[in-house]
Design a protein around this motif. Structure first.
Motif, short mmCIF file in Angstrom:
data_model
loop_
_atom_site.label_atom_id
_atom_site.label_comp_id
_atom_site.label_asym_id
_atom_site.label_seq_id
_atom_site.Cartn_x
_atom_site.Cartn_y
_atom_site.Cartn_z
N GLY A 107 46.49 37.51 93.56
CA GLY A 107 45.76 37.99 92.39
C GLY A 107 45.22 36.90 91.48
N GLY A 108 45.13 35.67 91.98
CA GLY A 108 44.57 34.59 91.15
C GLY A 108 45.49 34.10 90.05
N LYS A 109 46.81 34.23 90.26
CA LYS A 109 47.75 33.80 89.22
C LYS A 109 47.64 32.30 88.94
CE LYS A 109 51.48 37.16 89.97
NZ LYS A 109 50.93 37.81 91.18
N ALA A 112 44.47 31.31 87.07
CA ALA A 112 44.55 31.76 85.68
C ALA A 112 45.52 30.90 84.89
CB ALA A 112 44.98 33.23 85.63
N LYS A 268 47.43 39.44 82.62
CA LYS A 268 46.96 40.51 83.50
C LYS A 268 47.20 40.16 84.96
CE LYS A 268 43.41 42.38 80.41
NZ LYS A 268 41.95 42.61 80.20
N ARG A 269 47.00 38.90 85.31
CA ARG A 269 47.21 38.50 86.71
C ARG A 269 48.68 38.55 87.08
NH1 ARG A 269 42.66 35.41 88.28
NH2 ARG A 269 40.86 36.43 87.30
#
Length: 422
Positions: A107-109, A112, A268-269
């Protein structure tokens, strides 16, 4: 004229004392002189406030580097089917497993997190610059306070010398039978009051130099200044239009808002579950064989979806946006007020100079008239009070002009002597 004569006398006496020490082979005590302000500011890199500001930037840089780190793998070693009942009472039927578990962020943690770390570093750098500007402003005010304290001592010494001269004149007239003894007592009271003012000025000077030394991080208290700062600000200041959106407070608020926005994205991520991949080797003793094992695991987001952290980050973002809007309004108002105060300070200084010239002439004429027996002592004392007040007005005007210049310099991102702070 009396003040000039007194100043010349003090210089002559100091020179004689120094020459006597040198001739006697005695080394005079070496004074701790504060360098010119520009040099002093450069020398304060190790001052406590400067070190604290740099530490905050280094902390943010460390967090930004840490944000790039990937999750560490987990290594495990497990043994099964041992130390039980027969036929598992030994190790003949044991199963030994060596396994590596590697979390994989989804999720692109990581991206981010990296963006939030870099935004935090930029915010820390903006705050450090604003802190350095505030430190330069406080240091300049402390430097000017020490210089003003020196000037107040000079003014108080002039007041004492003039009061003593008036006292001598009154005593001469009393002895000549032209004045009542009450007049000499009045003049003596005035002289004692001026001596008390001189003692107060000396105490204020000690306090001013102690603060300057502490602020600059010096263990030894300064005893003097290498170069005065106030005379360099007597000319008209050429401060052009200052863009509020380039001022340090607004840039700090803007950087805080950007950092808060990235923290919202990161929160959110974080609600996306991470995947864990497992790979291992199992030893089957009963079959005298090895076998590979593999698996994946994924948390099921049934209870924790990170909603609380997301709501907190969004609230923080709203607050940062409000602070940014407020910082722009406050900076615009501060710039307008500082420009107006700067013009008023110049006008006040010019008026104070005119007042001083008038008071000097009034005192000179009152002294001549009193010594000639044409005016009472009260008029001479009033004229001297007026002269002392005028000198104080000139010094207060110089202090106000300095403060106005210092505020404008801070808003423009510079020190009082013009060095740009980045």
């Amino acid at each position: 004229m009396t003040a000039l004569h007194g100043w010349t006398s003090r210089v002559a006496v100091s020179g004689m004392v120094l020459a006597t020490c040198l001739l006697a082979g005695v080394a005079p005590v070496r004074a701790q002189i504060a360098p010119p302000f520009a040099q002093l500011f450069q020398d304060t890199e190790n001052a406590p406030r400067q070190v604290e500001l740099q530490a905050e930037t280094d902390r943010a840089a460390g967090l930004a580097r840490q944000a790039r780190a990937r999750p560490n793998p987990t290594v495990s070693l497990m043994t099964e089917n041992v130390a039980g009942e027969r036929p598992y009472d030994g190790f003949g039927r044991s199963e030994n497993t060596f396994q590596i578990n590697q979390p994989i962020e989804l999720g692109g943690k990581r991206s981010a997190r990296i963006a939030a770390g870099e935004a935090g570093l930029e915010a820390a750098q903006a705050k450090t610059r604003d802190g350095r500007l505030a430190f330069a402003y406080d240091l300049a005010r402390a430097y000017a306070a020490a210089e003003i304290a020196d000037r107040r001592i000079d003014l108080a010494q002039d007041e004492v010398e003039e009061a003593e001269a008036d006292l001598n004149a009154a005593r001469a007239l009393v002895q000549a039978g032209k004045e009542a003894r009450l007049r000499s007592l009045q003049a003596e009271t005035e002289a004692n009051a001026m001596r008390a003012m001189l003692d107060t000025a000396k105490a204020d000077r000690v306090s001013a130099y102690a603060r300057l030394s502490a602020l600059s991080g010096q263990p030894t208290v300064f005893t003097g200044l290498a170069a005065p700062l106030l005379p360099s600000l007597e000319g008209k200041a050429g401060y052009g239009p200052i863009d509020p959106q380039h001022s340090a407070p607004f840039l700090v608020a803007t950087a805080d808002r950007e950092a808060a926005m990235h923290r919202v994205a990161m929160a959110k991520r974080q609600s996306v579950p991470d995947l864990t991949v497992s790979v291992g080797l199992r030893r089957l003793e009963i079959d005298n064989a090895n076998a590979l094992i593999a698996g994946i695991s994924l948390p099921f987001p049934l209870f924790d979806r990170n909603r609380g952290n997301i709501d907190a980050a969004q609230a923080e973002l709203r607050g940062a946006e409000a602070r940014k809007a407020g910082a722009l309004l406050e900076t615009e108002a501060e710039i307008s007020a500082s420009l107006a105060l700067n013009e008023a300070a110049d006008a006040r200084a010019a008026a104070a100079d005119r007042t001083l010239r008038t008071a000097q002439e009034s005192y000179r004429l009152a002294r001549i008239a009193y010594e000639a027996g044409k005016s009472p002592l009260i008029e001479l004392l009033a004229a001297r009070h007026g002269l002392g007040a005028a000198r104080g007005v000139v010094l207060d005007a110089a202090a106000a002009r300095f403060d106005a210049r210092a505020r404008l310099a801070r808003l423009s991102g510079r020190t009082i002597t013009g060095e740009e702070i980045r």
